[in-house]
Design an enzyme around this catalytic site. Structure first.
Site, PDB file in Angstrom:
ATOM      1  N   HIS A   1       0.805  -1.224   0.000  1.00  0.00           N
ATOM      2  CA  HIS A   1       0.000   0.000   0.000  1.00  0.00           C
ATOM      3  C   HIS A   1       0.837   1.274   0.000  1.00  0.00           C
ATOM      4  CE1 HIS A   1      -3.797   2.200   1.361  1.00  0.00           C
ATOM      5  NE2 HIS A   1      -4.153   1.495   0.312  1.00  0.00           N
TER       6      HIS A   1
ATOM      7  N   LYS B   1       2.914   4.529  -1.343  1.00  0.00           N
ATOM      8  CA  LYS B   1       2.810   5.459  -2.470  1.00  0.00           C
ATOM      9  C   LYS B   1       3.977   6.431  -2.360  1.00  0.00           C
ATOM     10  CE  LYS B   1      -1.789   4.562  -1.425  1.00  0.00           C
ATOM     11  NZ  LYS B   1      -2.514   4.486  -0.133  1.00  0.00           N
TER      12      LYS B   1
ATOM     13  N   ASP C   1      16.385  10.295  -8.953  1.00  0.00           N
ATOM     14  CA  ASP C   1      17.822  10.596  -8.962  1.00  0.00           C
ATOM     15  C   ASP C   1      18.437  10.583  -7.561  1.00  0.00           C
ATOM     16  OD1 ASP C   1      17.914  10.841 -11.731  1.00  0.00           O
ATOM     17  OD2 ASP C   1      17.349  12.952 -11.663  1.00  0.00           O
TER      18      ASP C   1
END
Length: 223
Positions: free
Chosen positions: A169, A171, A176
């Site tokens: 779950h 996110k 870079d």
């Protein structure tokens, strides 16, 4: 780069940068000031070394060392920055697309699901220009109608999925190794048009290293 790596390794021996080591590193890193490509390479090396050292000396000590190196690398150029974005509305979407567009070397993404073609478009462009992308996502959500994960794999982007009954779950994304994007925002159209969501974007070294360590751990475990 070899001289810089040797100097970094020497400072890692006791995780305390002495006055002489600081002077040597400052001189070695001076040539990279203003050169974003060189700075990115050195930053990635330092992040990798700090992440590897965490298991031996702990996160706090490794992060203190990393912050000292980052300050030397950027001298007066870098300021710690953080910004927040909210939905409904396009602010979160635009910031995600911007992060992807600006990534030049690496882009590590760990998200519950991807169903927004506007984000996929930017991922395809980044892949085509040579940015090394890795994606971790939820196995069950990847099979949903409208999921773009299969299309991303067909482009040649490496993707891995959790294999548990629970959900993956997270996110978050790391561009870079120097910019973190995280929050509640799912990479879906409904997140921008209907839901109350948020993302935070930050270049804080401690956060970056912690999230990068977690991404690398998951990536290895899902091989």
């Amino acid at each position: 780069m070899h001289a810089i790596q040797t100097s970094l390794e020497a400072s890692l021996e006791d995780f305390a940068i002495s006055r002489s080591e600081r002077k040597e590193l400052k001189a070695l890193l001076a040539h990279a000031h203003g050169n974003q490509t060189e700075q990115a390479k050195i930053r990635q090396l330092a992040f990798r070394m700090a992440t590897q050292a965490m298991e031996e000396v702990g996160e706090v000590t490794a992060m203190d060392w990393l912050e000292s190196i980052i300050k030397l690398l950027y001298a007066n150029e870098m300021k710690i920055k953080a910004s927040a974005y909210f939905s409904p509305g396009d602010d979160c979407l635009h910031r995600i697309r911007q992060l992807i567009s600006e990534a030049r070397q690496t882009l590590d993404i760990c998200v519950f699901t991807i169903t927004d073609n506007r984000i996929v478009q930017k991922l395809e462009e980044a892949h085509q220009r040579g940015t090394q992308i890795r994606i971790i996502s939820d196995d069950m959500k990847s099979e949903d109608l409208g999921s773009d994960m299969a299309a991303l794999e067909q482009l040649g982007i490496p993707c891995r999925y959790d294999r548990t009954r629970a959900h993956m779950h997270h996110k978050f994304a790391i561009a870079d190794t120097h910019l973190l994007l995280t929050g509640s925002y799912n990479w879906t159209r409904s997140a921008s048009t209907e839901n109350n969501e948020n993302i935070v974007v930050s270049n804080t070294p401690r956060l970056l290293t912690s999230f990068q360590k977690e991404f690398n751990r998951m990536w290895r475990s899902l091989a």
